[in-house]
Design a protein around this motif. Structure first.
Motif, PDB file in Angstrom:
ATOM      1  N   GLU A 210       0.848  -1.191   0.000  1.00 50.11           N
ATOM      2  CA  GLU A 210       0.000   0.000   0.000  1.00 50.11           C
ATOM      3  C   GLU A 210       0.881   1.236   0.000  1.00 50.11           C
ATOM      4  OE1 GLU A 210      -2.633  -0.075   3.315  1.00 50.11           O
ATOM      5  OE2 GLU A 210      -3.634  -1.947   2.717  1.00 50.11           O
ATOM      6  N   GLY A 211       0.599   2.149  -0.932  1.00 44.60           N
ATOM      7  CA  GLY A 211       1.378   3.372  -1.009  1.00 44.60           C
ATOM      8  C   GLY A 211       2.855   3.140  -1.235  1.00 44.60           C
ATOM      9  N   GLY A 212       3.186   2.086  -1.990  1.00 47.17           N
ATOM     10  CA  GLY A 212       4.582   1.792  -2.291  1.00 47.17           C
ATOM     11  C   GLY A 212       5.348   1.148  -1.157  1.00 47.17           C
ATOM     12  N   ARG A 213       4.628   0.705  -0.102  1.00 47.44           N
ATOM     13  CA  ARG A 213       5.293   0.092   1.058  1.00 47.44           C
ATOM     14  C   ARG A 213       4.604  -1.226   1.409  1.00 47.44           C
ATOM     15  NH1 ARG A 213       8.659   1.202   5.153  1.00 47.44           N
ATOM     16  NH2 ARG A 213       9.064   3.310   4.340  1.00 47.44           N
ATOM     17  N   VAL A 214       5.385  -2.224   1.758  1.00 46.63           N
ATOM     18  CA  VAL A 214       4.835  -3.521   2.130  1.00 46.63           C
ATOM     19  C   VAL A 214       4.063  -3.403   3.442  1.00 46.63           C
ATOM     20  CG1 VAL A 214       6.879  -4.276   3.434  1.00 46.63           C
ATOM     21  CG2 VAL A 214       5.395  -5.971   2.386  1.00 46.63           C
ATOM     22  N   VAL A 215       2.920  -4.083   3.524  1.00 48.52           N
ATOM     23  CA  VAL A 215       2.108  -4.022   4.744  1.00 48.52           C
ATOM     24  C   VAL A 215       1.782  -5.399   5.313  1.00 48.52           C
ATOM     25  CG1 VAL A 215       1.077  -1.781   4.216  1.00 48.52           C
ATOM     26  CG2 VAL A 215      -0.037  -3.880   3.395  1.00 48.52           C
ATOM     27  N   SER A 216       1.809  -6.437   4.465  1.00 52.83           N
ATOM     28  CA  SER A 216       1.441  -7.762   4.959  1.00 52.83           C
ATOM     29  C   SER A 216       1.781  -8.836   3.933  1.00 52.83           C
ATOM     30  CB  SER A 216      -0.055  -7.829   5.297  1.00 52.83           C
ATOM     31  OG  SER A 216      -0.831  -7.618   4.121  1.00 52.83           O
ATOM     32  N   VAL A 217       1.654 -10.077   4.389  1.00 53.72           N
ATOM     33  CA  VAL A 217       1.791 -11.241   3.525  1.00 53.72           C
ATOM     34  C   VAL A 217       0.494 -12.034   3.618  1.00 53.72           C
ATOM     35  CG1 VAL A 217       3.013 -13.417   3.142  1.00 53.72           C
ATOM     36  CG2 VAL A 217       4.292 -11.365   3.795  1.00 53.72           C
ATOM     37  N   ALA A 218      -0.103 -12.343   2.471  1.00 51.40           N
ATOM     38  CA  ALA A 218      -1.344 -13.115   2.433  1.00 51.40           C
ATOM     39  C   ALA A 218      -1.024 -14.577   2.155  1.00 51.40           C
ATOM     40  CB  ALA A 218      -2.276 -12.567   1.353  1.00 51.40           C
ATOM     41  N   LEU A 219      -1.604 -15.470   2.961  1.00 54.26           N
ATOM     42  CA  LEU A 219      -1.381 -16.895   2.815  1.00 54.26           C
ATOM     43  C   LEU A 219      -2.589 -17.585   2.208  1.00 54.26           C
ATOM     44  CD1 LEU A 219       0.276 -17.763   6.266  1.00 54.26           C
ATOM     45  CD2 LEU A 219       1.347 -16.893   4.190  1.00 54.26           C
ATOM     46  N   GLN A 220      -2.330 -18.720   1.592  1.00 52.24           N
ATOM     47  CA  GLN A 220      -3.425 -19.536   1.080  1.00 52.24           C
ATOM     48  C   GLN A 220      -4.330 -19.929   2.248  1.00 52.24           C
ATOM     49  OE1 GLN A 220      -2.650 -23.656  -0.417  1.00 52.24           O
ATOM     50  NE2 GLN A 220      -3.295 -22.792  -2.374  1.00 52.24           N
TER      51      GLN A 220
END
Length: 420
Positions: A210-220
């Motif tokens: 978001e906004g050019g910055r990492v915020v999270s990792v989504a898992l299966q």
């Protein structure tokens, strides 16, 4: 032929003082950190997610947590299930000199020595210095009339088949070894127990930005792990992630190996062998490698080729002809390793992560603040794991790496489709 990877019970022999039930659990492991510095206690530790449970990911998680970060390690299958569990574990101080990896390799070799002291490496994961010898072996020579084993004192006594051109190419000062699976899992156990690392088994679906910055990792399955920084250590699976594949390609080199258990393990001295091997009836020469281990095993590898990397690391299957060739090599090196005198403990294959320019990719992903990558170490992943992990930890938490200059490894060299 099905790959038989080392199970935790096999990989943790009683001679090393490790319980047969000692393992990194397949479920989430959480421990409270007891090693945060006074500075980190006064503020919230930086939340860092490391994706990938091979040696690079585990080393990165270890050094991040040791510096005070709150680390979650995400692994799709099981820790050290791929190349980090099936590699030779050979370490060399100066074999990468003259190339981009020279300083990284030297720093990492020394860091391996320090870690072995810290973690009781000789006992817990088979760390030991050893002499290294190059030899030429010709299958035709063994079967020719009057052929005799070499009488050269540089050749270990257990190498009792005919050989030529023995040469010492490494000594106990410059070459060493670890059992790679035991090393990786021992380091992760220390990271969990001493530094509070959380281990999650799950497949990474995407890195959320978001906004050019990492915020999270989504898992299966829907779980989302929040992060202030993400480190992608996905080895040959790096190109499966669009965030990385849009910048560079990481291919897989399929390498085969066998693990033998000779009837007389005490006869096998600690000498690593690098062979120039000439098959009978002509054919291209090969360069297999032989590594005796203090577990009593002998690891033999070679027969590498480009191949498509499967989605599931547990589904990698060895090519039967490559395994047969390695068994033939073993018998032409030593009577102790011929079928009948040695039990075949594992027949396996793994994929080594390779970049198009032959240089590892280590650094912040261009255009995505807080997202870092460390991959492409090819056959030197076990050697370079510690210094890579320590350098990435510094980069993430301090803004730059002091243990080694990472400029040459930066992924920004691929921006615009050309090296910089």
């Amino acid at each position: 032929m099905t790959v038989r990877s080392l199970s935790p019970s096999v990989a943790h022999p009683p001679s090393f003082g490790i319980s047969r039930n000692s393992r990194i659990s397949a479920v989430t492991l959480i421990r409270s950190s007891s090693s945060a510095s006074s500075t980190m206690e006064e503020q919230q530790p930086k939340r860092v997610v490391v994706c990938g449970g091979g040696v690079i990911g585990v080393c990165t998680a270890y050094f991040l947590a040791k510096k005070g970060a709150a680390v979650t390690l995400i692994e799709k299958s099981s820790v050290a299930c791929a190349a980090s569990g099936k590699a030779g574990g050979f370490l060399a101080f100066d074999w990468c000199d003259g190339g981009a990896v020279s300083k990284l390799a030297r720093a990492s070799f020394n860091l391996h020595r320090s870690l072995a002291q810290e973690l009781d490496g000789p006992r817990s994961y088979g760390y030991r210095p050893l002499d290294t010898i190059s030899l030429s072996i010709n299958e035709e020579q063994r079967h020719s009339a009057g052929s005799t084993p070499s009488s050269n004192p540089a050749v270990p006594s257990w190498v009792d088949r005919p050989c030529r051109n023995p040469r010492t190419i490494g000594t106990t000062a410059t070459t060493a070894q670890v059992h790679p699976q035991l090393f990786t899992r021992t380091l992760l156990s220390a990271a969990v127990d001493k530094h509070g690392v959380e281990v999650v088994i799950g497949k990474v679906e995407s890195v959320e930005v978001e906004g050019g910055r990492v915020v999270s990792v989504a898992l299966q399955g829907g779980r989302v792990v929040g992060a202030e920084a993400v480190v992608l250590t996905l080895g040959p699976w790096s190109s499966r992630l669009p965030l990385l594949s849009s910048l560079f390609r990481v291919s897989g080199l399929k390498a085969h190996s066998i693990v033998l258990e000779p009837k007389e393990p005490d006869a096998i001295t600690p000498h690593a062998l690098f062979l120039s091997y000439y098959p009978s009836h002509g054919g291209e020469p090969m360069d297999p490698e032989v590594y005796p281990r203090p577990t009593g095993e002998v690891y033999i590898c070679g027969m590498s080729a480009d191949a498509e990397v499967p989605d599931d690391p547990e589904s990698i299957v060895a090519d039967p002809e490559s395994i047969r060739t390695l068994k033939r090599v073993a018998g032409n090196v030593s009577s102790h390793l011929v079928e009948g005198e040695a039990r075949v403990k594992a027949e396996q294959a793994c994929f080594l992560p390779c970049t198009d320019d032959g240089v590892p990719i280590i650094g912040e992903v261009p255009g995505v603040k807080g997202c870092f990558v460390a991959t492409g170490h090819s056959c030197w992943g076990i050697l370079n794991g510690p210094a890579t992990g320590a350098a990435v930890a510094e980069l993430v938490l301090d803004g730059c790496a002091s243990i080694v200059d990472l400029t040459v490894f930066s992924p920004s060299r691929f921006v615009g489709g050309r090296r910089r």
